[in-house]
Design an enzyme around this catalytic site. Sequence first.
Site, PDB file in Angstrom:
ATOM      1  N   LYS A  68       7.610  -0.813   4.923  1.00 31.56           N
ATOM      2  CA  LYS A  68       6.373  -0.750   4.018  1.00 31.56           C
ATOM      3  C   LYS A  68       5.296  -1.067   4.394  1.00 31.56           C
ATOM      4  O   LYS A  68       5.213  -1.916   5.444  1.00 31.56           O
ATOM      5  CB  LYS A  68       7.070  -1.601   2.579  1.00 31.56           C
ATOM      6  CG  LYS A  68       7.201  -3.069   2.830  1.00 31.56           C
ATOM      7  CD  LYS A  68       7.277  -3.909   1.860  1.00 31.56           C
ATOM      8  CE  LYS A  68       8.453  -3.642   0.876  1.00 31.56           C
ATOM      9  NZ  LYS A  68       8.736  -4.643  -0.369  1.00 31.56           N
ATOM     10  N   VAL A  69       4.209  -0.668   4.030  1.00 30.16           N
ATOM     11  CA  VAL A  69       2.737  -1.080   4.463  1.00 30.16           C
ATOM     12  C   VAL A  69       2.156  -1.885   3.420  1.00 30.16           C
ATOM     13  O   VAL A  69       2.081  -1.627   2.279  1.00 30.16           O
ATOM     14  CB  VAL A  69       1.967  -0.001   4.686  1.00 30.16           C
ATOM     15  CG1 VAL A  69       0.701  -0.158   5.275  1.00 30.16           C
ATOM     16  CG2 VAL A  69       2.690   1.016   5.701  1.00 30.16           C
ATOM     17  N   GLU A 107       5.277   2.820   0.875  1.00 22.01           N
ATOM     18  CA  GLU A 107       6.644   2.322   0.933  1.00 22.01           C
ATOM     19  C   GLU A 107       7.229   3.573   1.440  1.00 22.01           C
ATOM     20  O   GLU A 107       7.391   4.652   1.122  1.00 22.01           O
ATOM     21  CB  GLU A 107       7.169   1.690  -0.253  1.00 22.01           C
ATOM     22  CG  GLU A 107       8.427   0.742   0.160  1.00 22.01           C
ATOM     23  CD  GLU A 107       8.508  -0.330  -1.125  1.00 22.01           C
ATOM     24  OE1 GLU A 107       9.754  -0.899  -1.111  1.00 22.01           O
ATOM     25  OE2 GLU A 107       7.666  -0.355  -1.738  1.00 22.01           O
ATOM     26  N   GLY A 108       8.241   3.458   2.543  1.00 21.01           N
ATOM     27  CA  GLY A 108       9.009   4.447   3.060  1.00 21.01           C
ATOM     28  C   GLY A 108      10.297   4.050   3.354  1.00 21.01           C
ATOM     29  O   GLY A 108      10.798   2.930   2.780  1.00 21.01           O
ATOM     30  N   ASP A 117       0.148   7.615  11.471  1.00 17.19           N
ATOM     31  CA  ASP A 117       1.543   7.927  11.802  1.00 17.19           C
ATOM     32  C   ASP A 117       1.917   8.693  12.879  1.00 17.19           C
ATOM     33  O   ASP A 117       2.221   9.945  12.961  1.00 17.19           O
ATOM     34  CB  ASP A 117       2.118   8.596  10.307  1.00 17.19           C
ATOM     35  CG  ASP A 117       3.372   8.271  10.138  1.00 17.19           C
ATOM     36  OD1 ASP A 117       4.223   7.837  10.938  1.00 17.19           O
ATOM     37  OD2 ASP A 117       3.785   8.119   8.833  1.00 17.19           O
ATOM     38  N   LEU A 140       0.837  -1.188   0.089  1.00 16.03           N
ATOM     39  CA  LEU A 140      -0.170  -0.112  -0.084  1.00 16.03           C
ATOM     40  C   LEU A 140       0.842   1.234  -0.046  1.00 16.03           C
ATOM     41  O   LEU A 140       0.423   2.442  -0.474  1.00 16.03           O
ATOM     42  CB  LEU A 140      -0.929   0.030   1.422  1.00 16.03           C
ATOM     43  CG  LEU A 140      -1.927  -1.275   1.518  1.00 16.03           C
ATOM     44  CD1 LEU A 140      -2.520  -1.274   2.762  1.00 16.03           C
ATOM     45  CD2 LEU A 140      -2.843  -1.093   0.126  1.00 16.03           C
ATOM     46  N   LYS A 164      -0.556  16.570   9.246  1.00 17.39           N
ATOM     47  CA  LYS A 164      -0.623  17.130   7.976  1.00 17.39           C
ATOM     48  C   LYS A 164      -1.341  16.347   7.317  1.00 17.39           C
ATOM     49  O   LYS A 164      -1.841  15.107   7.545  1.00 17.39           O
ATOM     50  CB  LYS A 164       0.961  17.130   7.301  1.00 17.39           C
ATOM     51  CG  LYS A 164       1.548  15.760   7.167  1.00 17.39           C
ATOM     52  CD  LYS A 164       2.885  15.947   6.772  1.00 17.39           C
ATOM     53  CE  LYS A 164       3.682  14.373   6.881  1.00 17.39           C
ATOM     54  NZ  LYS A 164       4.987  14.411   6.438  1.00 17.39           N
ATOM     55  N   ASP A 166       3.483  15.661  13.949  1.00 16.44           N
ATOM     56  CA  ASP A 166       3.516  15.882  12.415  1.00 16.44           C
ATOM     57  C   ASP A 166       2.340  15.612  11.956  1.00 16.44           C
ATOM     58  O   ASP A 166       2.287  14.879  10.871  1.00 16.44           O
ATOM     59  CB  ASP A 166       4.428  14.411  11.946  1.00 16.44           C
ATOM     60  CG  ASP A 166       5.045  14.940  10.605  1.00 16.44           C
ATOM     61  OD1 ASP A 166       4.988  15.863  10.173  1.00 16.44           O
ATOM     62  OD2 ASP A 166       5.462  13.583   9.842  1.00 16.44           O
ATOM     63  N   ASN A 199      -0.893  12.670   6.637  1.00 18.44           N
ATOM     64  CA  ASN A 199      -1.184  11.682   7.841  1.00 18.44           C
ATOM     65  C   ASN A 199      -2.774  11.580   8.326  1.00 18.44           C
ATOM     66  O   ASN A 199      -2.828  10.799   9.400  1.00 18.44           O
ATOM     67  CB  ASN A 199      -0.343  12.126   9.160  1.00 18.44           C
ATOM     68  CG  ASN A 199       1.347  11.965   8.857  1.00 18.44           C
ATOM     69  OD1 ASN A 199       1.387  11.030   8.038  1.00 18.44           O
ATOM     70  ND2 ASN A 199       2.057  12.730   9.449  1.00 18.44           N
ATOM     71  N   THR A 234       6.719  18.620   9.445  1.00 18.16           N
ATOM     72  CA  THR A 234       6.838  19.030   8.170  1.00 18.16           C
ATOM     73  C   THR A 234       6.824  20.646   8.187  1.00 18.16           C
ATOM     74  O   THR A 234       6.061  21.370   8.905  1.00 18.16           O
ATOM     75  CB  THR A 234       5.855  18.443   7.362  1.00 18.16           C
ATOM     76  OG1 THR A 234       5.808  17.057   7.523  1.00 18.16           O
ATOM     77  CG2 THR A 234       5.938  18.792   5.826  1.00 18.16           C
TER      78      THR A 234
END
Length: 268
Positions: A37-38, A32-33, A165, A30, A149, A147, A152, A187
């Site tokens: 990953k999700v 990826e960072g 998050d 779903l 935003k 964070d 999220n 951010t």
Amino acid sequence: MASKSSSSGASSSSGGGRTKVGRYELGRTLGEGSFAKVKFAKNSETGENVAIKIIDKEKVLKHKMIGQIKREISTMKLVRHPNVIRMHEVMASKTKIYIVLEFVTGGELFDRIASKGRLKEDEARKYFQHLINAVNYCHSRGVFHRDLKPENLLLDANGVLKVSDFGLSALPQQVREDGLLHTTCGTPNYVAPEVINNKGYDGAKADLWSCGVILYVLMAGYLPFEEANLMVLYKKINKADFSCPPWFSSSAKKLIKRILDPSPVTVS
């Protein structure tokens, strides 16, 4: 089904071409960072859809992120609210940490604005209400998100907003003797002036500032503070140098100006 938030061992197997982690069958990716990953997954016992955040232990250790991951998990255990993504359980194998989360199908609020443009005021108000309910609840449990935003903020199939998050969230034990938090994070465009100024800040007030920026974005379709040069951006944020577009109602303008007040002492 009552969910448990205990840490348990996970063994992954790939019987019949499907990878399984514990009782969950993994599906498509779903998101990826850099460290995780999700993946979409299904509970093979109940048929329930979930999202599993798969964190690479080696990368986390290498980048000294273990504290952040532990914090995210302990935060999620504290928080149970209809406007916050729910954590079902945490598992671990030798190389991975698996965080099993509620799966929501409505995507990010950010994508909604990106594809449809600004929202009508009553719709923006509804999402803002969901956001404030979630943030208020988190603060009552001593949790500051840090964070907030639109990326999220997720939406479920019924259009209910869910805050996700908590990787940067702060817990009460991170508050120093002066009663303030001291880590600059978040951010840039959504960050409160006192966070940028590095003098220590009240996590609840800093979260509220981000909520004000989010409300502006929902109703305007663009950011109140946006500059390519970071120093110019910070100057604008410090002075709360922004203007509301003409289609904002006077009550919306008043609310946003009250929230985006550069002095945290006067924000109530």
